[in-house]
Design a protein around this motif. Structure first.
Motif, PDB file in Angstrom:
ATOM      1  N   ALA A 126      21.156 -90.783  24.332  1.00 39.75           N
ATOM      2  CA  ALA A 126      21.845 -91.514  25.397  1.00 39.75           C
ATOM      3  C   ALA A 126      22.793 -90.578  26.146  1.00 39.75           C
ATOM      4  O   ALA A 126      22.837 -90.579  27.385  1.00 39.75           O
ATOM      5  N   VAL A 137      23.266 -92.207  29.861  1.00 36.02           N
ATOM      6  CA  VAL A 137      23.224 -93.666  29.856  1.00 36.02           C
ATOM      7  C   VAL A 137      24.008 -94.196  28.662  1.00 36.02           C
ATOM      8  O   VAL A 137      24.273 -93.470  27.704  1.00 36.02           O
ATOM      9  N   GLN A 162      23.391 -98.655  24.666  1.00 33.30           N
ATOM     10  CA  GLN A 162      22.695 -99.939  24.746  1.00 33.30           C
ATOM     11  C   GLN A 162      21.423 -99.856  25.598  1.00 33.30           C
ATOM     12  O   GLN A 162      20.542-100.705  25.485  1.00 33.30           O
ATOM     13  N   ASN A 163      21.316 -98.841  26.446  1.00 29.77           N
ATOM     14  CA  ASN A 163      20.172 -98.715  27.351  1.00 29.77           C
ATOM     15  C   ASN A 163      19.090 -97.760  26.848  1.00 29.77           C
ATOM     16  O   ASN A 163      18.083 -97.549  27.526  1.00 29.77           O
ATOM     17  N   ASN A 183      16.849 -98.088  24.478  1.00 33.28           N
ATOM     18  CA  ASN A 183      15.532 -98.703  24.273  1.00 33.28           C
ATOM     19  C   ASN A 183      14.773 -98.860  25.583  1.00 33.28           C
ATOM     20  O   ASN A 183      13.544 -98.789  25.596  1.00 33.28           O
ATOM     21  N   LEU A 184      15.483 -99.061  26.683  1.00 37.01           N
ATOM     22  CA  LEU A 184      14.820 -99.116  27.992  1.00 37.01           C
ATOM     23  C   LEU A 184      14.161 -97.778  28.306  1.00 37.01           C
ATOM     24  O   LEU A 184      13.045 -97.724  28.832  1.00 37.01           O
ATOM     25  N   THR A 207      10.065 -96.965  28.824  1.00 39.02           N
ATOM     26  CA  THR A 207       9.923 -96.985  30.280  1.00 39.02           C
ATOM     27  C   THR A 207       8.478 -96.750  30.713  1.00 39.02           C
ATOM     28  O   THR A 207       7.714 -96.066  30.034  1.00 39.02           O
TER      29      THR A 207
END
Length: 79
Positions: free
Chosen positions: A21, A26, A29-30, A32-33, A37
């Motif tokens: 991250a 980022v 929490q983001n 996993n996005l 992707t």
């Protein structure tokens, strides 16, 4: 189906999701996005940050007659 190998590469290199991250700029929490992707530009950015080729991040489990480059899925012509 196309599967990303990002998590495999992170594990191989001993990089935590928190570190990933931070590398990507980022929030944790983001992550996993990013791991899931389907955005080609984002996959290219991840490859650059990890110092791997774009194709190293892709695992195509269902179609051996195709390969992936930075422009998308390309059919391998018959010989």
């Amino acid at each position: 189906m196309i599967t990303l190998r990002i998590e495999d590469i992170l594990r191989e290199r001993g990089i935590s999701k928190t570190q990933f991250a931070e590398m990507m700029g980022v929030a944790k929490q983001n992550v996993n996005l990013l791991l899931n992707t389907n955005n080609i530009k984002k996959v290219e950015e991840i490859a650059n940050k990890l110092g791997v080729k774009f194709s190293d991040l892709i695992k195509d489990e269902n179609d051996e007659d195709k390969y992936i480059n930075n422009k998308g899925i390309i059919d391998i012509p018959d010989k």
